[in-house]
Design an enzyme around this catalytic site. Structure first.
Site, short mmCIF file in Angstrom:
data_model
loop_
_atom_site.label_atom_id
_atom_site.label_comp_id
_atom_site.label_asym_id
_atom_site.label_seq_id
_atom_site.Cartn_x
_atom_site.Cartn_y
_atom_site.Cartn_z
N HIS A 55 70.58 26.07 -3.09
CA HIS A 55 71.19 27.41 -2.96
C HIS A 55 72.41 27.61 -3.87
CE1 HIS A 55 68.71 27.57 0.65
NE2 HIS A 55 69.33 26.52 1.14
N SER A 78 68.25 27.81 -7.78
CA SER A 78 68.43 27.92 -6.34
C SER A 78 67.16 27.40 -5.66
CB SER A 78 68.69 29.37 -5.95
OG SER A 78 69.27 29.41 -4.67
N SER A 83 68.96 33.24 -1.78
CA SER A 83 70.21 32.58 -1.38
C SER A 83 71.30 32.56 -2.45
CB SER A 83 69.92 31.15 -0.93
OG SER A 83 69.42 30.39 -2.00
N ASP A 133 67.08 20.37 -2.35
CA ASP A 133 67.31 20.92 -1.01
C ASP A 133 66.00 21.54 -0.54
OD1 ASP A 133 67.99 22.29 1.28
OD2 ASP A 133 69.82 23.16 0.47
N GLU A 194 68.97 17.11 0.49
CA GLU A 194 69.96 17.75 1.35
C GLU A 194 69.50 17.99 2.79
OE1 GLU A 194 73.04 18.65 0.64
OE2 GLU A 194 73.53 20.29 2.00
N ASN A 219 70.66 14.19 4.31
CA ASN A 219 70.67 14.92 5.58
C ASN A 219 71.09 14.03 6.74
OD1 ASN A 219 69.90 17.35 7.25
ND2 ASN A 219 68.57 15.82 8.16
N LYS A 224 76.67 14.84 7.57
CA LYS A 224 75.87 15.99 7.13
C LYS A 224 75.22 16.64 8.34
CE LYS A 224 72.81 18.75 5.23
NZ LYS A 224 71.84 19.49 6.05
N ASP A 228 76.98 20.05 9.24
CA ASP A 228 76.41 21.20 8.53
C ASP A 228 75.34 21.89 9.39
OD1 ASP A 228 74.13 22.26 7.01
OD2 ASP A 228 75.02 21.52 5.17
N ASN A 229 74.36 21.12 9.83
CA ASN A 229 73.25 21.70 10.60
C ASN A 229 73.77 22.32 11.90
OD1 ASN A 229 72.38 19.84 8.67
ND2 ASN A 229 70.48 19.38 9.74
N CYS A 233 75.56 26.14 11.07
CA CYS A 233 74.69 27.20 11.62
C CYS A 233 75.40 27.94 12.75
CB CYS A 233 73.37 26.61 12.10
SG CYS A 233 72.34 26.03 10.74
N HIS A 339 64.13 25.79 7.15
CA HIS A 339 64.13 25.83 5.68
C HIS A 339 63.09 26.76 5.05
CE1 HIS A 339 65.54 24.44 1.83
NE2 HIS A 339 64.28 24.49 1.43
N HIS A 392 76.71 28.54 4.86
CA HIS A 392 77.80 27.93 5.64
C HIS A 392 79.14 28.06 4.93
CE1 HIS A 392 74.57 26.36 7.90
NE2 HIS A 392 74.57 25.11 7.51
N SER A 400 78.95 17.94 3.45
CA SER A 400 77.59 17.72 2.94
C SER A 400 77.63 17.31 1.47
CB SER A 400 76.78 19.01 3.04
OG SER A 400 76.83 19.51 4.35
N GLN A 404 76.48 14.28 -1.06
CA GLN A 404 75.63 14.45 -2.25
C GLN A 404 76.26 13.76 -3.47
OE1 GLN A 404 72.71 15.40 -2.95
NE2 GLN A 404 72.01 16.85 -1.40
P1 NAI Z 1 65.66 18.74 13.98
O1 NAI Z 1 64.48 17.90 13.75
O2 NAI Z 1 66.94 18.13 14.46
O3 NAI Z 1 65.31 19.91 15.04
C1 NAI Z 1 64.13 20.62 15.07
C2 NAI Z 1 63.73 20.75 16.55
O4 NAI Z 1 62.62 21.64 16.68
C3 NAI Z 1 63.30 19.42 17.15
O5 NAI Z 1 64.08 19.10 18.28
C4 NAI Z 1 61.82 19.63 17.52
O6 NAI Z 1 61.45 18.94 18.68
C5 NAI Z 1 61.77 21.14 17.70
N1 NAI Z 1 60.44 21.73 17.54
C6 NAI Z 1 59.46 21.40 16.65
N2 NAI Z 1 58.39 22.19 16.82
C7 NAI Z 1 58.69 23.06 17.81
C8 NAI Z 1 57.98 24.11 18.44
N3 NAI Z 1 56.75 24.43 18.08
N4 NAI Z 1 58.61 24.80 19.43
C9 NAI Z 1 59.87 24.48 19.84
N5 NAI Z 1 60.57 23.47 19.28
C10 NAI Z 1 60.00 22.77 18.28
O7 NAI Z 1 65.91 19.54 12.63
P2 NAI Z 1 67.24 20.34 12.21
O8 NAI Z 1 68.12 19.44 11.45
O9 NAI Z 1 67.75 21.05 13.38
O10 NAI Z 1 66.63 21.36 11.13
C11 NAI Z 1 65.75 22.40 11.50
C12 NAI Z 1 65.39 23.20 10.25
O11 NAI Z 1 66.57 23.84 9.74
C13 NAI Z 1 64.86 22.38 9.09
O12 NAI Z 1 63.89 23.14 8.41
C14 NAI Z 1 66.06 22.19 8.21
O13 NAI Z 1 65.72 21.89 6.89
C15 NAI Z 1 66.74 23.52 8.36
N6 NAI Z 1 68.17 23.59 8.09
C16 NAI Z 1 68.64 24.83 7.76
C17 NAI Z 1 69.98 25.02 7.51
C18 NAI Z 1 70.47 26.37 7.12
O14 NAI Z 1 71.59 26.49 6.66
N7 NAI Z 1 69.71 27.41 7.29
C19 NAI Z 1 70.95 23.92 7.60
C20 NAI Z 1 70.35 22.67 8.01
C21 NAI Z 1 69.01 22.53 8.25
#
Ligand code: NAI
Length: 469
Positions: A55, A78, A83, A133, A194, A219, A224, A228-229, A233, A339, A392, A400, A404
């Protein structure tokens, strides 16, 4: 590809604003500033080419200028079509800190063009190092290598619009140089990834024996994903929803799908505004955590008619289906902070004749469904915090991006096998340490006797690798 291009950004005249905004983030990014001071003189990345697919925001601009200070020759794109902060991209182009190909509102075709431009130096060669990322730069190279081994793969029927654009790029590249990606992959010292979704992709490649170069999973540094997560968020989700809709959150029913690190931050954020938060989970541990935080844990099936706002945080596929959307309340807001854009079945809306779209403003669409009701979809189902707001805040991104920076130095100077690694606990603690002063934190010091008693060195690391924080 026109490799004579030094940049493609929306408006280079925004550079001055971008630079002022970067200057403003310096105090909030102590880890990055300390890395510049510590490693700048040594130039550990001198002579190395770095591609970034991440991003293109102000915070990322600060990362780019840090890597530049460490000696790198950088090209950047990006990792999401919505983004980029155009003033950040303009500043990076004007400062000649990197060759940058990124603007807010790229088409999918343009997106993959930008990614390939970021991976290709004017002499046709590729990077030594990648900052990824979500793993799209890594994916392009791996798909390219596969296609060079078996060119019939280029003629396969694409599964969706995204895959079509990727295949088109690979076909064009193959015509110019049928060994481009193989040569590129051979030279790469490694990638630092990331996010959760990108890391999943890397472990899958490793499991299948298909990984082509070493990788560092940034990650899963504690500094991180547990910051960050979570805290990132916690602030940027609300920012995205509010900039897009100006909706009052207090009193609303918000359904948070997925209670991992991102879901925890989102649920806490919405509760902080006075919303009633319902959580869905598939993992009993995370479901129990949500329940014991006081959130009601439900199935989407049971609760779909109650939600005013839906937020997908799973990194999974089709977590909200077309059938779910048909059952939602009038003008329910539907968004994703995971993501990729396939957590919500956008294809149902886009390819279903009964559904019609009214664009309210960029990244805000009102879809009328077969049910006759309408829902508001943010950022076309892509990351709402980066599509509808600016991602963020700097402070958390400094954590984060210090990871990196350390990962890039490790890959440049270490001798890594073709595997997925994480950074050491010592580095993780160091990243945290660099962010304490800014918050006025006074850390206690172990006495030698105490250190001996709990069997850790006085200077750390303080926890075993299995400790979960
Ligand atoms: P995580 O693995 O810690 O959490 C995901 C959760 O979703 C897990 O607890 C899992 O059991 C649950 N899950 C999976 N399938 C499901 C379903 N069908 N129904 C309900 N729950 C379900 O992953 P994290 O770190 O929380 O990341 C989640 C997503 O967010 C990833 O795609 C990551 O890349 C992205 N992300 C986005 C950010 C942003 O700024 N927008 C920042 C950091 C991560």
């Amino acid at each position: 590809l026109d490799l004579t291009l030094t940049h493609k950004v929306a408006d280079i005249s925004l550079a001055d604003w971008g630079n002022k905004d970067m200057q403003l983030s310096e105090l909030e990014m102590p880890g990055l500033m300390a890395s510049r001071e510590k490693y700048g003189p040594e130039k550990p990345l001198a002579g190395l080419k770095v591609t970034g697919s991440l991003h293109m925001t102000i915070q990322t601009a600060m990362l780019i200028e840090t890597l530049k200070e460490l000696g790198a020759d950088i090209r950047w794109a990006s990792c999401n079509i919505f983004s980029t902060q155009d003033h950040a991209a303009a500043a990076i182009a004007a400062n000649e800190s990197a060759k940058v190909f990124a603007w807010k509102g790229e088409t999918l075709e343009e997106y993959w063009w930008c990614t390939e431009m970021a991976l290709t130096w004017p002499d046709g060669s590729g990077p030594d190092l990648i900052v990824d990322d979500g793993g799209d730069a890594t994916l392009l190279i791996h798909e390219g290598v596969k296609a060079e081994k078996d060119p019939s793969l280029l003629d396969r029927e694409p599964g969706n619009a995204e895959e079509k654009c990727l295949l088109d790029r690979l076909k064009a590249a193959y015509k110019v140089d049928p060994t481009k990606w193989t040569k590129m992959a051979e030279k790469i010292k490694g990638v630092s990834e990331e996010t959760t979704t990108g890391v999943h992709r890397l472990y899958q490649l490793e499991e299948r024996g298909e990984l082509l170069f070493p990788a560092i999973n940034v990650n899963d540094s504690v500094t991180k994903s547990k910051f960050d997560n979570l805290y990132g968020c916690q602030e940027s989700l609300a920012d995205g929803i509010k900039r897009a809709t100006d909706i009052m959150l207090a009193g609303k029913v918000v359904i948070v799908l997925g209670y991992g690190d991102v879901g925890k931050g989102c649920a806490r954020s919405m509760r902080g505004y006075g919303a009633r938060v319902l959580v869905t989970e598939i993992d009993p541990i995370c479901a129990l955590q949500a329940a014991m935080e006081g959130f009601e844990v439900v199935t989407l099936e049971d609760a779909v008619g109650q939600g005013d706002i839906f937020v997908t945080c799973t990194g999974n596929y089709h977590v909200i289906t077309g059938a779910d959307m048909e059952k939602m309340k009038t003008e329910a807001i539907v968004c994703n902070i995971g993501h990729f854009d396939n957590e919500i079945d956008m294809a149902y809306l886009e390819s279903n004749n009964g559904c019609t779209k009214l664009n309210i403003k960029p990244q805000v669409d009102k879809w009328t469904l077969n049910s006759g009701r309408s829902i508001i979809v943010l950022a076309e189902g892509r990351l709402v915090n980066l599509g509808c707001a600016t991602g963020h805040p700097s402070f958390v991104m400094s954590n984060s991006f210090t990871n990196q920076t350390l990962a890039q130095i490790e890959l440049a100077t270490g001798n890594y096998e073709v595997k997925v690694y994480t950074l050491s606990k010592k580095m993780d603690e160091e990243v945290a340490r660099l962010h304490l002063d800014r918050l006025g934190v006074k850390l206690s010091t172990l006495t030698k006797a105490q250190a001996d008693y709990i069997n850790v060195p006085v200077e750390g690391p303080y926890k075993a690798d299995h400790y979960r924080y």
